[in-house]
Motif scaffolding. Structure first.
Motif, PDB file in Angstrom:
ATOM      1  N   LEU A 108      22.777  43.367  83.801  1.00  0.00           N
ATOM      2  CA  LEU A 108      21.660  43.775  84.650  1.00  0.00           C
ATOM      3  C   LEU A 108      20.518  44.385  83.842  1.00  0.00           C
ATOM      4  CD1 LEU A 108      23.639  45.495  87.555  1.00  0.00           C
ATOM      5  CD2 LEU A 108      22.469  43.288  87.620  1.00  0.00           C
ATOM      6  N   TYR A 109      20.854  45.012  82.741  1.00  0.00           N
ATOM      7  CA  TYR A 109      19.853  45.743  81.959  1.00  0.00           C
ATOM      8  C   TYR A 109      19.534  45.076  80.625  1.00  0.00           C
ATOM      9  CZ  TYR A 109      21.351  49.238  85.309  1.00  0.00           C
ATOM     10  OH  TYR A 109      21.669  49.899  86.462  1.00  0.00           O
ATOM     11  N   GLY A 110      19.924  43.833  80.468  1.00  0.00           N
ATOM     12  CA  GLY A 110      19.664  43.118  79.226  1.00  0.00           C
ATOM     13  C   GLY A 110      20.979  42.748  78.554  1.00  0.00           C
ATOM     14  N   THR A 111      20.847  41.931  77.520  1.00  0.00           N
ATOM     15  CA  THR A 111      22.052  41.435  76.859  1.00  0.00           C
ATOM     16  C   THR A 111      22.264  42.032  75.474  1.00  0.00           C
ATOM     17  OG1 THR A 111      20.786  39.557  76.031  1.00  0.00           O
ATOM     18  CG2 THR A 111      22.029  39.238  78.080  1.00  0.00           C
ATOM     19  N   ASN A 112      21.290  42.696  74.925  1.00  0.00           N
ATOM     20  CA  ASN A 112      21.404  43.190  73.552  1.00  0.00           C
ATOM     21  C   ASN A 112      21.603  44.709  73.523  1.00  0.00           C
ATOM     22  OD1 ASN A 112      21.555  42.859  70.828  1.00  0.00           O
ATOM     23  ND2 ASN A 112      19.342  42.919  70.491  1.00  0.00           N
ATOM     24  N   LEU A 113      22.324  45.251  74.486  1.00  0.00           N
ATOM     25  CA  LEU A 113      22.502  46.700  74.560  1.00  0.00           C
ATOM     26  C   LEU A 113      23.501  47.227  73.536  1.00  0.00           C
ATOM     27  CD1 LEU A 113      22.503  47.269  78.408  1.00  0.00           C
ATOM     28  CD2 LEU A 113      20.630  47.539  76.794  1.00  0.00           C
ATOM     29  N   GLU A 143      13.850  53.930  80.267  1.00  0.00           N
ATOM     30  CA  GLU A 143      14.399  52.583  80.115  1.00  0.00           C
ATOM     31  C   GLU A 143      15.454  52.297  81.181  1.00  0.00           C
ATOM     32  OE1 GLU A 143      14.298  51.414  75.503  1.00  0.00           O
ATOM     33  OE2 GLU A 143      15.662  53.074  75.991  1.00  0.00           O
ATOM     34  N   GLN A 144      15.558  51.006  81.532  1.00  0.00           N
ATOM     35  CA  GLN A 144      16.600  50.597  82.468  1.00  0.00           C
ATOM     36  C   GLN A 144      17.966  50.755  81.792  1.00  0.00           C
ATOM     37  OE1 GLN A 144      15.825  46.596  83.722  1.00  0.00           O
ATOM     38  NE2 GLN A 144      14.503  47.264  85.394  1.00  0.00           N
ATOM     39  N   GLY A 145      18.929  51.236  82.536  1.00  0.00           N
ATOM     40  CA  GLY A 145      20.267  51.432  82.010  1.00  0.00           C
ATOM     41  C   GLY A 145      20.484  52.788  81.368  1.00  0.00           C
ATOM     42  N   TYR A 146      19.435  53.598  81.309  1.00  0.00           N
ATOM     43  CA  TYR A 146      19.560  54.917  80.676  1.00  0.00           C
ATOM     44  C   TYR A 146      20.560  55.795  81.419  1.00  0.00           C
ATOM     45  CZ  TYR A 146      18.271  59.524  78.911  1.00  0.00           C
ATOM     46  OH  TYR A 146      18.309  60.776  78.356  1.00  0.00           O
TER      47      TYR A 146
END
Length: 154
Positions: free
Chosen positions: A72-77, A87-90
């Motif tokens: 949901l918040y990107g693939t390179n976390l 930021e999203q996912g913080y």
């Protein structure tokens, strides 16, 4: 090395925290079975509380990590080291981090409950020297005065 070897990091965390949680469960059950002969019910209730704290931290960490890495918040976390509050996912990252630290402190708190148990144990060592020195005796032996000096220095 969380970023370079992520899957090894996850396997190590599962082994550490998973086996650790099983250890806490076994010790809590043993505490229940050993009362009142070895310790009071209070120790059992404290250990049960620490075990439940551990389990809630594991669940919280697992759920927040699944939400964070679900895509949901990107693939390179996995490679992300520094987070900014906007930021999203913080929030999921913070919940996961706090849960991991809470889990570590639940382990340490559980281990502190052993203080009373270990106070009931005493160890004693008896030292016995089977010769004048720790090495082979020199030819001719030692005089009585030298032997007393060696014995006095031990």
């Amino acid at each position: 090395q969380k970023c370079i070897l992520y899957y090894i990091h996850v396997v190590g965390a599962c082994l550490t925290f998973g086996v650790g949680a099983i250890y806490l469960l076994v010790q809590t059950v043993l505490s229940y079975l050993m009362q009142p002969e070895l310790h009071s019910k209070d120790i059992f209730w404290i250990r049960l509380t620490m075990f439940l704290w551990c389990c809630s931290s594991i669940v919280s960490m697992f759920v927040s990590s699944v939400v964070l890495y679900s895509g949901l918040y990107g693939t390179n976390l996995v490679q992300k080291l520094h987070w900014d509050p906007w930021e999203q996912g913080y929030t999921a990252h913070i919940v996961s981090t706090v849960s991991e630290w809470s889990l570590a402190f639940s382990f340490l708190s559980f281990f502190l409950t052993y203080i009373r148990d270990f106070q009931k144990i005493s160890l004693r060592a008896v030292v016995s020297l089977h010769g004048q020195t720790l090495y082979n005796a020199p030819p001719g032996g030692l005089s009585e005065e030298q032997a007393l000096l060696i014995a006095g220095s031990i």
